[in-house]
Design a protein around this motif. Structure first.
Motif, short mmCIF file in Angstrom:
data_model
loop_
_atom_site.label_atom_id
_atom_site.label_comp_id
_atom_site.label_asym_id
_atom_site.label_seq_id
_atom_site.Cartn_x
_atom_site.Cartn_y
_atom_site.Cartn_z
N VAL A 643 0.82 -1.21 0.00
CA VAL A 643 0.00 0.00 0.00
C VAL A 643 0.86 1.26 0.00
CG1 VAL A 643 -1.65 1.34 1.38
CG2 VAL A 643 -2.00 -1.11 1.04
N GLU A 644 1.97 1.19 0.73
CA GLU A 644 2.84 2.37 0.84
C GLU A 644 3.37 2.82 -0.51
OE1 GLU A 644 3.55 4.51 3.35
OE2 GLU A 644 2.08 3.44 4.55
N ILE A 645 3.53 1.88 -1.44
CA ILE A 645 4.00 2.24 -2.79
C ILE A 645 3.02 3.22 -3.42
CG2 ILE A 645 4.48 1.35 -5.11
CD1 ILE A 645 5.27 -1.33 -3.68
N TYR A 646 1.73 2.90 -3.28
CA TYR A 646 0.70 3.78 -3.84
C TYR A 646 0.55 5.07 -3.04
CZ TYR A 646 -0.83 -0.09 -6.80
OH TYR A 646 -0.89 -1.08 -7.71
N ARG A 647 0.66 4.93 -1.71
CA ARG A 647 0.44 6.11 -0.87
C ARG A 647 1.54 7.14 -1.02
NH1 ARG A 647 -1.88 4.43 5.11
NH2 ARG A 647 -3.93 3.66 4.44
N LYS A 648 2.76 6.67 -1.36
CA LYS A 648 3.91 7.57 -1.52
C LYS A 648 3.55 8.77 -2.41
CE LYS A 648 7.78 6.48 0.52
NZ LYS A 648 7.77 5.07 0.94
N GLU A 649 2.76 8.49 -3.43
CA GLU A 649 2.36 9.50 -4.39
C GLU A 649 1.51 10.61 -3.74
OE1 GLU A 649 -0.41 9.50 -8.45
OE2 GLU A 649 -0.65 7.99 -6.89
N TYR A 667 -7.90 12.21 -6.07
CA TYR A 667 -9.16 11.45 -6.02
C TYR A 667 -10.17 11.99 -7.03
CZ TYR A 667 -13.52 9.61 -3.91
OH TYR A 667 -14.73 9.00 -3.69
N VAL A 668 -10.34 13.30 -7.07
CA VAL A 668 -11.34 13.86 -7.99
C VAL A 668 -10.86 13.82 -9.44
CG1 VAL A 668 -12.53 15.31 -6.31
CG2 VAL A 668 -10.60 16.25 -7.58
N SER A 669 -9.53 13.70 -9.64
CA SER A 669 -9.04 13.60 -11.02
C SER A 669 -9.17 12.16 -11.52
CB SER A 669 -7.59 14.06 -11.13
OG SER A 669 -6.73 13.10 -10.54
N GLU A 670 -9.41 11.25 -10.60
CA GLU A 670 -9.58 9.84 -10.95
C GLU A 670 -10.92 9.66 -11.65
OE1 GLU A 670 -7.81 7.14 -10.89
OE2 GLU A 670 -9.45 5.78 -11.38
N GLN A 676 -12.07 1.55 -6.35
CA GLN A 676 -10.85 0.75 -6.48
C GLN A 676 -9.63 1.60 -6.13
OE1 GLN A 676 -10.81 -2.51 -6.84
NE2 GLN A 676 -8.60 -2.32 -6.49
N TRP A 677 -9.67 2.85 -6.56
CA TRP A 677 -8.57 3.78 -6.26
C TRP A 677 -8.35 3.85 -4.75
CZ3 TRP A 677 -7.58 8.40 -3.73
CH2 TRP A 677 -6.46 9.12 -4.16
N THR A 685 -13.32 4.75 1.98
CA THR A 685 -14.21 5.20 0.89
C THR A 685 -15.37 6.03 1.42
OG1 THR A 685 -14.01 2.86 0.37
CG2 THR A 685 -14.92 4.27 -1.33
N ARG A 686 -15.94 5.55 2.55
CA ARG A 686 -17.09 6.23 3.13
C ARG A 686 -16.74 7.68 3.46
NH1 ARG A 686 -19.08 4.75 8.98
NH2 ARG A 686 -17.08 3.72 8.85
#
Length: 805
Positions: A643-649, A667-670, A676-677, A685-686
Motif C-alpha cells: 500500500v505504501e507504494i501507492y500512498r507515496k504518491e 481522487y477527484v481527477s480519478e 478501487q482507487w 471510501t465512506r
DNA sequence: GAGCACTGC
C-alpha cells in the motif's frame, strides 16, 4: 521576520525581534482585562452579568403590547386574534386527516404508549411542556407526533406581527419537529412513521422543498444534512438537533412549528443542551415573536432520571449565573408535566463479580466461555448471542485473538464460536457483518463492541451482555487547551443501558465485570458533553443567536466560568467577537459554515486576496471534517509495503494538510474507478464520499456568499501544488490555529508556543519522526502521551505574522 | 508507533 525560541529558567517563550512576548498574561483577579501580545482586551462587557433586566427576567406578554424581544432586540407587537378570527384561520389551514395504514394499526395498538394517547393530548391541551419518560420499545419516537398533529393547537395560524413600524403578516405553527441526535435515526423514523400513516415520503431530495416539480402531499418529512425530504403539507418533521439549531438562526421564534419534540434528551449532546436553552426561553418569555401563540415542547428521555430536566423547563431561573442551588420558581410560566411510560423490555438478570477483577481480558474470556458452555444456544425467543462492551479497538482485537485461540481447543460437541469486532473505525462491510445472523447452525455469535453498540446501533439476537464497566471518553481541558481520551468508569445509567441490550428479544442476562459495590460508586449519569468539550462552538452559537450575556443563558449544566472565558478569548483571537464581546461581521460569516470556528476562520482567511486559496482550504477541511482519518491502518507488514507504494504518491513533505489536499485532488481527477482507487491505497471510501459531500456544500456556501467563483466541475486534471502555494495555504491555516503551534527545542522535542507543553507528533502523521523548525497541529490529544495530530511543517516567523493580522 | 461515539441551511 525572524523568531527565536528562548529557554531560560525552565520557561520557554517565543519572542519576536521587538522582544514582545507572545503569551497570554494570566487573568489577574479583580482586573477583567486580558493581554494577548500587545493587545489589551476588556472582559467587562461579557464576563459580568448584564444589569439590564430584559435579558434575565421573563417578559410580561400582554395582548397587543409591544415588548422588547430579548433575542433579536427588535420591538415586536403581538397580535392576539379574537375567537372568531382564530376560527377562521384554523379553517383555512385545516389539516387533511390521514387515516393511517391499517396494516400497522395492530402493532401500534400493542405499544405501551397507545393507551396513554388521550392523557398525552389532554396534558398538552392544558400545558405547554411535557416531559415523557419512555423506555426503549415504548414507541414514543414514532407515536407521540402522530397523536398530536391533528390537535387544534397544532393548526397553522395567520397572524400580524408589528416590527420596526411595519406590520408583517406571518404564519405561526402547523408543524411538529422531532429532533434526533443522529441522522440515521431521523431518516429511519421518518420512513417508519410515513408508512404507518400511509402517506408518501417522496418530497424532494435537496435543499429546496418548493421547486416546480413538487410531489404529492405527505404527512411526514425529514431534514438532515445533505438530505431533506419535506413533502408539501408535512406536519411531522424528523430532524437532527443540529438542523433545528441552524433553523433557529433564521427564525429565533421557530414560527413554523406548533410543537418541538426533543427525543433522546438523555444523551445530552451539546446541541440538545443549547436547544433546550432556546426552547426554555421561547416557552417562558418569548411569545411576542409568535404573536402570543405558545410553542408546545415535549421532552422525551429513555432514562428515568429527569427531575433536573423537569426543573429546568419549569421556568426556574438561576438567581446568579452558574449557581443552580438558588433557583426560584417563576410564577408566570405554565407547569411542566411528567409522564412515565413503561417499556417493553424482557427481564434481564444482572450478575456482578464477587471480587474486583485484576485482569479484565482474563475474566472476559472466562465469562464468555462460561456463558457459551452453560447457556443454551437458542430458545423459543430465538438466538442467544453474546454482546461484550469493551473500551476500544486495541482491547477488542486482543480479546478476539484470545477467544479464537481458546475456542479452537473446545470439544467437538460444544457449539462453535464466531467473533465479530464492532467499532466506528471499521469499514461499513465489517460493521455490517456483526448484524447478520450467523450462517452455521451450531455456532454462537460473539460481538465485541465499543460504546457504538450502546446507543448508535442495535445488534440483533443478543441475549447475553458482558460489561467491562468502562468506556473511553474525550475530555477537554480548557486550562491546557487540549483534550484527553482515556478509559473511565461508566455511569449507572450507562450500565443499565448496556444491560438492557440483553432484553430486547427475550429474557436475558448481563454479566458485569465489576462488583456490586463498584456499581454503587458509579456516577448516576454521564457527564454531559457540554462539560467535556471545548465550548468555543457553543459560545459562538449563542452569540450568533443574539445571546449577549452568555453567562446567564439558561443551560441545564452550565460549564464553569473558566471554560467560557477561554472560549471568549479564543473567539476574540479569531476575530469572531469584538472587544465588547459582541459578535463581529466575521463572526456572523463564520457561523454560516458547518465547521468549527477555527476552520470557519481559515475559510474566511482563504477567501482574502492576501491568500486566495479557498478551493484548496475547502478540499483540506472537507477531508478533515468528514470523520476519522481517511487513511485506514494497515494490519500486516506485507500489505503495508504494498500500500505504501501507492500512498507515496499522496504524501507531501509539508505534512498532513498538504497530503490531504493532494489526496483530494488526485481522487477527484480519478475518472475510472474511485472505489478501487481508494482500495489500493487503503483509504476510507465512506469518508472520501462524505468529504465530497462536504466539499460540495462548502463550495456552494462560498459561491453564494460571494467568496469564490463557481469552481469548474470534476474531474479536473491533476497538477501538484507548488511549494510556494503550499506555504500560502499553511499560513492561511495559521489564521485559525496560531495557538496550536510548537517549536523544536534543543533536545529535539517539540514545545508548544501556547502553554509550553512537550508534544509528540502522532504516529499517524506523515511527519512522525521528523524534525522541523516549527509545526502547526490542528488537534492536541492526550492518550498515552501528548500527541499533536494533523501536523504541518511551518516557519516560526509565520506564527507571529498570523497573530498580527 | 497508535485509533470512544455523534453532528452541522
Amino acid at each position: 521576520m525572524n523568531c527565536f525560541l528562548s529557554i531560560s529558567a525552565g520557561k520557554t517563550h517565543i519572542m519576536d525581534p521587538k522582544n514582545k512576548m507572545i503569551k497570554k498574561r494570566k487573568l489577574e483577579t479583580g482586573i477583567k482585562v486580558i493581554k494577548i501580545g500587545n493587545k489589551t482586551i476588556s472582559l467587562e462587557g461579557y464576563l459580568t452579568k448584564k444589569t439590564k433586566t430584559e435579558s434575565n427576567e421573563p417578559l410580561p406578554n400582554p395582548v397587543g403590547a409591544s415588548a422588547q424581544d430579548s433575542q433579536t432586540g427588535q420591538t415586536t407587537l403581538s397580535v392576539n386574534l379574537n375567537p372568531k378570527e382564530q376560527q377562521n384561520v384554523a379553517e383555512n389551514s385545516k389539516t387533511r386527516a390521514f387515516p393511517g395504514d391499517p396494516a400497522y394499526l395492530k402493532t401500534r395498538q400493542g405499544l405501551p404508549l397507545w393507551t396513554r394517547q388521550d392523557e398525552i393530548r389532554g396534558i398538552l391541551q392544558q400545558d405547554d411542556v411535557l416531559v415523557l419518560v419512555g423506555e426503549t420499545g415504548s414507541g414514543k419516537s414514532t407515536q407521540v407526533p402522530q397523536f398530536l398533529y391533528q390537535e387544534q393547537w397544532c393548526q397553522r395560524k395567520k397572524v400580524r406581527i408589528e416590527k420596526d413600524g411595519w406590520t408583517e403578516e406571518v404564519n405561526v405553527g402547523g408543524m411538529i419537529a422531532i429532533t434526533q441526535p443522529r441522522r440515521v435515526a431521523a431518516t429511519t423514523l421518518a420512513h417508519r412513521v410515513s408508512r404507518e400513516a400511509g402517506t408518501p415520503l417522496n418530497g424532494e431530495r435537496g435543499v429546496s422543498s418548493n421547486r416546480k416539480n413538487a410531489t404529492s402531499r405527505g404527512l411526514v418529512g425529514y431534514s438532515v444534512r445533505f438530505d431533506h425530504r419535506v413533502p408539501p403539507g408535512t406536519k411531522i418533521k424528523y430532524m437532527t438537533e443540529g438542523m433545528l439549531l441552524q433553523e433557529l438562526l433564521r427564525d429565533p421564534h421557530l414560527r413554523q412549528y406548533s410543537a418541538i419534540i426533543v427525543d433522546e434528551i438523555h444523551e445530552r449532546s451539546v446541541d440538545v443542551d443549547l436547544l433546550s436553552g432556546f426552547l426554555k426561553q421561547i416557552v417562558t418569555r418569548d411569545k411576542a415573536g409568535r404573536a402570543g401563540i405558545p410553542l408546545k415542547v415535549v421532552i422525551m428521555s429513555a432514562t428515568a432520571n429527569v427531575e433536573s430536566i423537569k426543573q429546568f423547563f419549569s421556568g426556574a431561573t438561576p438567581d446568579e449565573p452558574f449557581d443552580s442551588s438558588t433557583v426560584k420558581e417563576d410564577p408566570t410560566s405554565s407547569p411542566v408535566r411528567l409522564l412515565q411510560i413503561e417499556g417493553r423490555q424482557f427481564p434481564v438478570d444482572v450478575v456482578h463479580t464477587l471480587k474486583p477483577v485484576p485482569d479484565i481480558q482474563e475474566t472476559l474470556l472466562k465469562t464468555i466461555f462460561k456463558i457459551h458452555t452453560e447457556e443454551p444456544l437458542q430458545d423459543k425467543h430465538g438466538r442467544a448471542d453474546i454482546l461484550a462492551f469493551l473500551t476500544g479497538q486495541e482491547e477488542i482485537e486482543a480479546a478476539q485473538r484470545l477467544i479464537e485461540e481458546y475456542a479452537a481447543t473446545l470439544a467437538a460437541n460444544v457449539p462453535k464460536i464466531k467473533v465479530f469486532p464492532l467499532f466506528g473505525q471499521l469499514s461499513m462491510e465489517a460493521q455490517h457483518e456483526a448484524f447478520q445472523p450467523i450462517k452455521g447452525g451450531f455456532t454462537r455469535k460473539i460481538v465485541l463492541a465499543t460504546n457504538i453498540a450502546e446507543t448508535s446501533v442495535t445488534v440483533p439476537g443478543v441475549r447475553y451482555v458482558v460489561d467491562c464497566g468502562k468506556a473511553k471518553v474525550k475530555q477537554f481541558r480548557p486550562r491546557l487547551g487540549m483534550e484527553s481520551l482515556l478509559a473511565k468508569p461508566i455511569s449507572k445509567s450507562s450500565a443499565i443501558q448496556r444491560a438492557g441490550r440483553a432484553g430486547r428479544e427475550g429474557p436475558g442476562k448481563c454479566f458485569r465485570l465489576y462488583t456490586e459495590e463498584t456499581y454503587g460508586t458509579l456516577e448516576k449519569t454521564d457527564l454531559p458533553e457540554i462539560l467535556r468539550t471545548d465550548v468555543l462552538g457553543a459560545v459562538l452559537t449563542m452569540k450568533a443567536r443574539g445571546i449577549d450575556d452568555v453567562m446567564s443563558f439558561p443551560l441545564m449544566d452550565p460549564p464553569d466560568v473558566e471554560s467560557v472565558e477561554k472560549a471568549l478569548l479564543h473567539l476574540h483571537l479569531l476575530g469572531a467577537i469584538d472587544d465588547e464581546g459582541g459578535i463581529t461581521e466575521t463572526g456572523r460569516k463564520m457561523v454560516r459554515f458547518p465547521v468549527t470556528a477555527p476552520y470557519a476562520r481559515v475559510l474566511l482567511a482563504a477567501a482574502d486576496p492576501k491568500f486566495e486559496c479557498l478551493a484548496e482550504a475547502i478540499d483540506i477541511i472537507s477531508i478533515i471534517t468528514a470523520g476519522e482519518d481517511i487513511f485506514l491502518q494497515i494490519q500486516t507488514e506485507e500489505t503495508k509495503e504494498e500500500v505504501e507504494i501507492y500512498r507515496k504518491e499522496l504524501y507531501r513533505r509539508e505534512g498532513d494538510l498538504l497530503t490531504y489536499l493532494n489526496t483530494m485532488q488526485l481522487y477527484v481527477s480519478e475518472n475510472a474507478d474511485r472505489v478501487q482507487w481508494c482500495k489500493t491505497r487503503k483509504i476510507n471510501t465512506r469518508n472520501m464520499k462524505q468529504a465530497l459531500n462536504i466539499r460540495k456544500q462548502l463550495r456552494g456556501l462560498c459561491v453564494k456568499q460571494g467568496l469564490m467563483e463557481q469552481p469548474p466541475p470534476d474531474p479536473q486534471p491533476f497538477s501538484p501544488i507548488s511549494p510556494e502555494r503550499a506555504a500560502t495555504i499553511l499560513q492561511c491555516f495559521l489564521k485559525g490555529f496560531a495557538l496550536k503551534t510548537a517549536m523544536l527545542a534543543p533536545d529535539s522535542s517539540y514545545v508548544t508556543t501556547h502553554g509550553k507543553h512537550v508534544v509528540a507528533i502522532h504516529p499517524a502523521s506523515v511527519l512522525h519522526g521528523q524534525k522541523k523548525e516549527a509545526i502547526m497541529f490542528l488537534e492536541h490529544v492526550y492518550t498515552q502521551k501528548n500527541y499533536a495530530k494533523k501536523v504541518s511543517a511551518i516557519q516560526a516567523a509565520w506564527i507571529t505574522d498570523a497573530l498580527e493580522n
